[in-house]
Design an enzyme around this catalytic site. Structure first.
Site, mmCIF file in Angstrom:
data_model
loop_
_atom_site.group_PDB
_atom_site.id
_atom_site.type_symbol
_atom_site.label_atom_id
_atom_site.label_comp_id
_atom_site.label_asym_id
_atom_site.label_seq_id
_atom_site.Cartn_x
_atom_site.Cartn_y
_atom_site.Cartn_z
ATOM 1 N N ASP A 341 0.633 -1.303 0.161
ATOM 2 C CA ASP A 341 -0.191 -0.003 0.032
ATOM 3 C C ASP A 341 0.845 1.358 -0.023
ATOM 4 O O ASP A 341 1.740 1.316 0.681
ATOM 5 C CB ASP A 341 -0.952 0.003 1.327
ATOM 6 C CG ASP A 341 -2.007 0.931 1.298
ATOM 7 O OD1 ASP A 341 -2.905 1.009 0.532
ATOM 8 O OD2 ASP A 341 -1.791 2.049 2.056
ATOM 9 N N GLU A 372 1.780 0.224 -4.817
ATOM 10 C CA GLU A 372 1.264 1.766 -5.292
ATOM 11 C C GLU A 372 2.379 2.682 -5.436
ATOM 12 O O GLU A 372 2.826 2.997 -4.376
ATOM 13 C CB GLU A 372 0.054 2.210 -4.527
ATOM 14 C CG GLU A 372 -1.219 1.237 -4.345
ATOM 15 C CD GLU A 372 -2.266 2.080 -3.376
ATOM 16 O OE1 GLU A 372 -3.372 2.269 -4.007
ATOM 17 O OE2 GLU A 372 -1.888 2.205 -2.237
#
Ligand code: CA
Length: 658
Positions: A341, A372
């Protein structure tokens, strides 16, 4: 306390000189347990032992409080307790000159009581389910072989329609139920049996480490995705059948992973090391105030994550923590991959450190790693190189990143609710073509670095976004809209045939709706849950995905992890302003052949003229607007008319030798 300016003069990167390479946490054996906490600036640390994970439980009592000894060279406090401590709960009382004495759990805890408030000593051998010693990772020769389906534990089986027994609905153990069918009809498979039929080979599971936003002691209806880590190295209690007993959640989490492995499905864990549930008062904050997080010049918490605090991966002991934590999950839980994340908030030295550590495991280089890689502002140490798309050349091919370009090109930007992309009106075709080349002309070095997707847990579902962009102010999300289904099929055809790693959120293939909710992280379960009825209502869409997955598995050139296929391919049909057409060459049905991939995003038929590009002979269609797979759907030559809002994929026929 929000301002750490007074503490930062003696904390932060200044403590990196105390870097300790050894094991931390509760180091268990049947004979004794050694407790080790790294805290160079604490003035005193005490260990407390308890019989239970909370004071509200029967038999709760403090076993004892013990002063720990500091090693002044390493900053490690330690204390050894004789005897078998399996199942004993513990905390540390950490004193700091400016913060006073505060009680904390162990950042390295492998088990904990209810709500993760007290850590627990655990004999991990007792948590292995039957057959765990034979459980093996599901690994792919190339990252591009993975076909990823993203799901949240509770969403997966919350609905009665899942056919899962009531006691396991919303829990880890739902994944272990075999033969589940829609409302127990005995006909339409659900859950893991459904996934086997769908053909995906990898699930990415939203956070299942212990998070803070759900009260595990409450029976009330609660929901949260779980992007709020409290204890990184143990599973979430609300997904277990008993959050009070520290060993239960571990065993049941392993059972989930084992069941998926038995179904031939790899498990990628969604990890959130970039921020914690709380900043002030977190285990990290209490253990070493001012060290594990980033602070702005004024002493306030850096907030690039938007969640109130950013951790500092560039600080040696947080970097070590991340590497240790990933290695623990990989080894103890047999995980097959990790999704980071907000990876853009971590630095490339840390990401490479994790990669190199995983590579030391048997076939460890095949363990998936992607994240990400957004470009984000954060108060990192000067000169830190962050793991964002601009810096992918600092990372090896087996560290990937989500491709926001193809996501937005396919269906329009998530940040502009009415915006359209290629599948609505044929716009952004240059961006689609950039995406089918895995953005290798931009930030990705090879297709193995690009995770292609059109929808994920963030933002609206594919169906909702398409509905909103088409109907704008008068949207009936609950109805079936044929034009939207056509768009969804076209989006799937692009995503599942492109160079790169294909990725979809659970239920994208059954027109999942959250009734337009664009950020459902704490919305009700009935908004977030998978409605298994839709596997029947939208069977044609499910079958289309199924066919495309079958096709992808059969046609190796789509899964090329190098740029060879891209270099051999060419952008053909420049004369089609609302179409994307290209060839792909490689081994298909045991022979080197060309494939022709034609996508028409316009609301009118597009003609693709093969003859003007020297493409002769006959071509067999295997995908059209209604069907997808490897079956023959008709033969074409010279000029191919692709109907509005649809895809056509064709394979070169065998040349007839005279
Ligand atoms: Ca929890």
């Amino acid at each position: 306390m929000n301002n750490y300016k007074h503490i930062l003069t003696e904390s932060g990167s200044k403590l990196d000189k105390f870097k300790f390479d050894g094991e931390l946490g509760a180091i268990y054996s049947k004979e004794s347990t050694e407790f080790r906490l790294w805290s160079p600036i604490a003035s005193c640390v005490k260990l407390r032992l308890f019989t239970t994970g909370s004071d509200a439980e029967a038999g709760a009592s403090v076993i004892g409080t013990y002063e720990m000894t500091k090693n002044h060279q390493t900053g490690v406090w330690s204390y050894t307790v004789q005897g078998d401590l399996n199942g004993i709960y513990y905390t540390y009382l950490v004193s700091h000159p400016q913060m006073g004495e505060r009680e904390t759990g162990d950042i390295y805890a492998k088990a904990a009581g209810v709500n993760g408030n007290r850590s627990m000593v655990i004999d991990l051998d007792t948590t292995d389910p039957e057959g765990w010693d034979k459980d093996e990772r599901i690994l792919f020769d190339r990252p591009t072989d993975a076909i990823i389906w993203e799901v949240q534990v509770r969403d997966f089986s919350y609905c009665e329609s899942s056919g899962v027994s009531k006691k396991h609905r919303g829990k880890f153990l739902a994944f272990t139920e075999k033969g589940t069918t829609l409302n127990c009809d005995g006909i339409n498979p659900t859950c893991v049996d459904y996934l086997k039929e769908l053909g995906i080979n990898c699930v990415q599971i939203n956070p299942f480490y212990d998070f803070g936003s759900i009260d595990e002691a409450s029976d009330a209806e609660q929901y949260n995705w779980g992007y709020d880590p409290k204890n990184y190295n143990l599973p979430e209690g609300s997904f277990s059948t008993d959050p009070y007993k520290g060993d239960v959640r571990i065993r049941e989490c392993k059972q989930m992973i084992q069941a998926l492995h038995n179904a031939g499905i790899a498990v990628v864990m969604d990890v959130v090391y970039n921020h914690t549930y709380s900043g002030y008062g977190s285990w990290f904050d209490i253990s070493v105030p001012g060290y594990y997080y980033r602070y702005n010049q004024d002493g306030f918490w850096s907030n690039g994550s938007g969640c109130g605090n950013d951790t500092a991966s560039e600080h040696e002991m947080y970097r070590k923590f991340m590497i240790d934590s990933i290695m623990y999950w990989a080894k103890e839980y047999h995980l097959d991959g990790f999704r980071f994340d907000l990876m853009g908030l971590h630095d490339v030295v840390t990401m490479n450190g994790i990669r190199n550590a995983l590579n030391t495991l048997p076939e460890g280089e095949k363990i998936l790693m992607y994240g990400e890689a957004w470009d984000m502002f954060t108060a990192c140490e000067p000169g830190t190189i962050m793991a964002n798309q601009h810096n992918m050349h600092h990372l090896p091919d087996n560290v990937g990143a989500f491709c926001d370009n193809i996501r937005d090109a396919i269906k329009g930007s998530e940040f502009d609710q009415h915006s359209c992309g290629f599948v609505q009106n044929g716009s952004r075709r240059n961006d689609v073509f950039r995406g089918v080349r895995a953005d290798t002309d931009f930030w990705a070095r090879t297709p193995a670095q690009a995770v292609n997707y059109a929808s994920c847990h963030d933002g609206r579902t594919m169906y909702d976004k398409l509905c909103l962009s088409v109907f704008r102010n008068n949207v009936q999300y609950n109805l079936r809209h044929e034009n939207v289904i056509r768009m969804n099929k076209l989006a799937a055809a692009i995503m599942l045939t492109s160079q790169g790693i294909p990725f979809m959120v659970a239920g994208e293939e059954m027109a999942r709706t959250k009734l337009g909710d664009h950020n459902s992280y704490k919305s009700a379960s009935c908004i977030n849950r998978i409605d298994w009825e839709r596997t029947v209502k939208y069977k044609d869409l499910v079958d289309y995905y199924k066919g495309l997955i079958k096709l992808r598995k059969a046609f190796a050139p789509m899964r090329d992890n190098t740029t060879n296929s891209i270099q051999k391919g060419m952008w053909l049909f420049t004369e089609n302003p609302t179409g994307v057409g290209y060839t792909l060459e490689g081994e298909v049905y045991g022979k080197t052949r060309k494939m022709l991939l034609l996508f028409n995003g316009a609301t009118h038929t597009e003609s693709f003229d093969l003859t003007s590009h020297g493409l002769e002979g006959w071509w067999d269609a295997v995908v059209d607007s209604e069907n997808a797979g490897t079956d023959f759907l008709g033969e074409y030559s010279r000029v191919i008319n692709v109907p509005a809002t649809s895809a056509m994929l064709l394979v070169e026929q065998d040349k007839i030798t005279p």
